[in-house]
Design a protein around this motif. Structure first.
Motif, PDB file in Angstrom:
ATOM      1  N   ILE A 126      42.812 104.302   1.841  1.00  0.00           N
ATOM      2  CA  ILE A 126      41.695 104.174   0.899  1.00  0.00           C
ATOM      3  C   ILE A 126      41.928 103.008  -0.048  1.00  0.00           C
ATOM      4  N   ARG A 127      43.150 102.887  -0.567  1.00  0.00           N
ATOM      5  CA  ARG A 127      43.466 101.745  -1.448  1.00  0.00           C
ATOM      6  C   ARG A 127      43.257 100.423  -0.717  1.00  0.00           C
ATOM      7  N   GLU A 128      43.688 100.372   0.535  1.00  0.00           N
ATOM      8  CA  GLU A 128      43.553  99.144   1.325  1.00  0.00           C
ATOM      9  C   GLU A 128      42.085  98.787   1.543  1.00  0.00           C
ATOM     10  N   VAL A 129      41.273  99.780   1.914  1.00  0.00           N
ATOM     11  CA  VAL A 129      39.845  99.525   2.152  1.00  0.00           C
ATOM     12  C   VAL A 129      39.155  99.134   0.846  1.00  0.00           C
ATOM     13  N   GLU A 130      39.486  99.815  -0.237  1.00  0.00           N
ATOM     14  CA  GLU A 130      38.863  99.484  -1.526  1.00  0.00           C
ATOM     15  C   GLU A 130      39.262  98.102  -2.011  1.00  0.00           C
ATOM     16  N   GLY A 131      40.398  97.591  -1.544  1.00  0.00           N
ATOM     17  CA  GLY A 131      40.842  96.247  -1.920  1.00  0.00           C
ATOM     18  C   GLY A 131      40.250  95.148  -1.055  1.00  0.00           C
ATOM     19  N   MET A 132      39.490  95.521  -0.035  1.00  0.00           N
ATOM     20  CA  MET A 132      38.890  94.522   0.850  1.00  0.00           C
ATOM     21  C   MET A 132      37.710  93.839   0.177  1.00  0.00           C
ATOM     22  N   THR A 133      37.470  92.613   0.609  1.00  0.00           N
ATOM     23  CA  THR A 133      36.251  91.943   0.172  1.00  0.00           C
ATOM     24  C   THR A 133      35.084  92.614   0.877  1.00  0.00           C
ATOM     25  N   GLY A 134      33.889  92.359   0.405  1.00  0.00           N
ATOM     26  CA  GLY A 134      32.707  92.911   1.053  1.00  0.00           C
ATOM     27  C   GLY A 134      32.616  92.471   2.505  1.00  0.00           C
ATOM     28  N   GLU A 135      32.992  91.225   2.759  1.00  0.00           N
ATOM     29  CA  GLU A 135      32.948  90.689   4.123  1.00  0.00           C
ATOM     30  C   GLU A 135      33.968  91.390   5.026  1.00  0.00           C
ATOM     31  N   GLN A 136      35.159  91.625   4.513  1.00  0.00           N
ATOM     32  CA  GLN A 136      36.186  92.314   5.300  1.00  0.00           C
ATOM     33  C   GLN A 136      35.765  93.749   5.606  1.00  0.00           C
ATOM     34  N   ALA A 137      35.257  94.437   4.592  1.00  0.00           N
ATOM     35  CA  ALA A 137      34.813  95.823   4.789  1.00  0.00           C
ATOM     36  C   ALA A 137      33.659  95.869   5.785  1.00  0.00           C
ATOM     37  N   ALA A 138      32.723  94.929   5.689  1.00  0.00           N
ATOM     38  CA  ALA A 138      31.593  94.889   6.620  1.00  0.00           C
ATOM     39  C   ALA A 138      32.090  94.683   8.049  1.00  0.00           C
ATOM     40  N   ALA A 139      33.082  93.810   8.239  1.00  0.00           N
ATOM     41  CA  ALA A 139      33.633  93.575   9.582  1.00  0.00           C
ATOM     42  C   ALA A 139      34.290  94.850  10.114  1.00  0.00           C
ATOM     43  N   LEU A 140      35.028  95.544   9.262  1.00  0.00           N
ATOM     44  CA  LEU A 140      35.669  96.791   9.675  1.00  0.00           C
ATOM     45  C   LEU A 140      34.622  97.814  10.104  1.00  0.00           C
ATOM     46  N   PHE A 141      33.579  97.970   9.298  1.00  0.00           N
ATOM     47  CA  PHE A 141      32.552  98.954   9.628  1.00  0.00           C
ATOM     48  C   PHE A 141      31.749  98.540  10.858  1.00  0.00           C
ATOM     49  N   ARG A 142      31.533  97.236  11.070  1.00  0.00           N
ATOM     50  CA  ARG A 142      30.875  96.775  12.302  1.00  0.00           C
ATOM     51  C   ARG A 142      31.724  97.132  13.511  1.00  0.00           C
ATOM     52  N   PHE A 143      33.035  96.926  13.397  1.00  0.00           N
ATOM     53  CA  PHE A 143      33.937  97.268  14.493  1.00  0.00           C
ATOM     54  C   PHE A 143      33.868  98.762  14.794  1.00  0.00           C
ATOM     55  N   LEU A 144      33.952  99.604  13.763  1.00  0.00           N
ATOM     56  CA  LEU A 144      33.901 101.050  13.974  1.00  0.00           C
ATOM     57  C   LEU A 144      32.566 101.468  14.580  1.00  0.00           C
ATOM     58  N   GLU A 145      31.486 100.813  14.171  1.00  0.00           N
ATOM     59  CA  GLU A 145      30.174 101.115  14.740  1.00  0.00           C
ATOM     60  C   GLU A 145      30.131 100.745  16.221  1.00  0.00           C
ATOM     61  N   MET A 146      30.728  99.602  16.584  1.00  0.00           N
ATOM     62  CA  MET A 146      30.781  99.210  17.996  1.00  0.00           C
ATOM     63  C   MET A 146      31.569 100.230  18.808  1.00  0.00           C
ATOM     64  N   VAL A 147      32.690 100.680  18.278  1.00  0.00           N
ATOM     65  CA  VAL A 147      33.511 101.672  18.979  1.00  0.00           C
ATOM     66  C   VAL A 147      32.713 102.957  19.163  1.00  0.00           C
ATOM     67  N   GLU A 148      32.060 103.403  18.107  1.00  0.00           N
ATOM     68  CA  GLU A 148      31.270 104.632  18.201  1.00  0.00           C
ATOM     69  C   GLU A 148      30.139 104.485  19.219  1.00  0.00           C
ATOM     70  N   ASP A 149      29.472 103.329  19.245  1.00  0.00           N
ATOM     71  CA  ASP A 149      28.399 103.087  20.203  1.00  0.00           C
ATOM     72  C   ASP A 149      28.916 103.155  21.642  1.00  0.00           C
ATOM     73  N   VAL A 150      30.085 102.568  21.896  1.00  0.00           N
ATOM     74  CA  VAL A 150      30.663 102.607  23.238  1.00  0.00           C
ATOM     75  C   VAL A 150      30.996 104.042  23.630  1.00  0.00           C
ATOM     76  N   ILE A 151      31.581 104.787  22.704  1.00  0.00           N
ATOM     77  CA  ILE A 151      31.922 106.185  22.989  1.00  0.00           C
ATOM     78  C   ILE A 151      30.657 106.999  23.251  1.00  0.00           C
ATOM     79  N   ASP A 152      29.614 106.798  22.426  1.00  0.00           N
ATOM     80  CA  ASP A 152      28.343 107.506  22.643  1.00  0.00           C
ATOM     81  C   ASP A 152      27.773 107.193  24.020  1.00  0.00           C
ATOM     82  N   THR A 153      27.820 105.928  24.411  1.00  0.00           N
ATOM     83  CA  THR A 153      27.314 105.524  25.728  1.00  0.00           C
ATOM     84  C   THR A 153      28.118 106.181  26.841  1.00  0.00           C
ATOM     85  N   CYS A 154      29.426 106.200  26.695  1.00  0.00           N
ATOM     86  CA  CYS A 154      30.282 106.843  27.710  1.00  0.00           C
ATOM     87  C   CYS A 154      29.978 108.332  27.825  1.00  0.00           C
TER      88      CYS A 154
END
Length: 173
Positions: A126-154
């Protein structure tokens, strides 16, 4: 942190690490824990309790969407948790069709115990995520969304009788 493989690729290490995490998550799903009550609860049970704790009065349909599982699986889980005295089912007057869920006192104790456990276990993340820039956090959440989309498709592919490999990734021989 940028990690490169010997051949310069990051994809191979990313997916090896992801597979390792998924295997560990799968293993952890089979290990029950106590969260301040006499009950040993599996992760699927305590996570159901947590959603009900956050959203008292949630119905079966909405809970299934929140958890990403079928309504049938939620109904079965709710039945187990009612038997354990951790949640209760009720209907609102004038709406006999819809079933709503809320925590009992023991369910609330388990929910709060789990929250405390998470605060301790994930404080560093949580400390690490809260220390991220908005751009870094957005990239992390985009990645997690892509992973979730692939799992949903599977999952959809497997449930429809396929092999679980998303159509866009198939290699035609």
């Amino acid at each position: 942190m940028k990690v490169l493989m010997k051949d310069g690729s990051q994809g191979t290490e990313l997916f090896e690490r992801w597979a390792r995490i998924m295997n560990k998550m799968s293993r952890s799903e089979s290990i029950p824990c106590s969260f301040g009550t006499s009950d040993l609860l599996f992760p699927s049970e305590i996570h159901t309790i947590c959603v009900i704790g956050i959203m008292p009065g949630i119905n079966i349909t909405d809970l299934s969407v929140k958890l990403g599982i079928t309504k049938g699986a939620v109904s079965k889980m709710a039945g187990k948790l009612v038997e354990k005295g951790l949640i209760e089912k009720y209907r609102n007057p004038g709406n006999e069709k819809e079933i709503f869920l809320r925590l009992t006192g023991r369910g609330t104790s388990a929910y709060l115990g789990h929250e405390l456990n998470h605060q301790k276990a994930f404080a560093g993340i949580i400390r690490e995520v809260e220390g991220m820039t908005g751009e870094q956090a957005a990239a992390l959440f985009r990645f997690l969304e892509m992973v979730e989309d692939v799992i949903d498709t599977c999952i959809r592919e497997k449930e429809s009788g396929g092999d679980g490999i998303p159509q866009v990734n198939r290699v035609v021989e």
